[in-house]
Design a protein around this motif. Sequence first.
Motif, short mmCIF file in Angstrom:
data_model
loop_
_atom_site.label_atom_id
_atom_site.label_comp_id
_atom_site.label_asym_id
_atom_site.label_seq_id
_atom_site.Cartn_x
_atom_site.Cartn_y
_atom_site.Cartn_z
N LYS A 168 -4.14 3.83 -1.22
CA LYS A 168 -3.92 3.43 -2.62
C LYS A 168 -2.47 3.70 -3.00
N ASN A 177 -9.47 -3.03 -0.91
CA ASN A 177 -9.26 -1.71 -0.26
C ASN A 177 -10.57 -0.94 -0.11
N ALA A 184 1.63 1.27 0.79
CA ALA A 184 0.22 1.08 0.48
C ALA A 184 -0.30 -0.16 1.20
#
Length: 191
Positions: free
Chosen positions: A161, A144, A170
């Motif tokens: 997140k 991420n 997410a």
Amino acid sequence: MDKYLKLTMEFLNEIGITVRLVPGATGFAQHCEISAGSINVDPRCRASALLHEAGHLATVPQQYRHFFSGNVGAGQRAVFNAVSDIDVFPGSPLDRAVVQIGDGEATAWGWAAGMEIGIPESRIIRDDEYSGEGALIRLGLKTNNYLGINGLANAGFCKVKTHHPSNLPAYPCLAYWVHPVLDASGDNLNG
């Protein structure tokens, strides 16, 4: 035809991005051509190339997808011009959506779609792609830490997140696969 290309074509057609098998098709991505908001692929096309090109179409609000043919940059400019011709409130969902139609968002979308389809990570983005930086791009997406993920989140596809206070899924899960039609106020006209 590679089995991952076949699976990708089936997935894209199911979510509303028209993909046709056209021997000899080629564009910016080898063996893959965006044509009037759909995609033509040669049987030799890599699934990774198709995923990335599809990401360009998927991240554009549907009413503007037809602007994309051949040169993605020309399609992006056409979208920006169309939106500048209507009264769009700065920061509205439509405004945020059209700002997030770049290469980073297409890459992040392609990664998420490849994961959903079940393609091995090294086939979603290959080491030799992105000027030989494919492995580094994969690492950023897996952790991420890739700019395009933030773009998808800003456009309403997901949150970055799991602990972020939002009802959106997410990343790499997405709330929807293709950007819906949005009016000038940002209302989703698809329902």
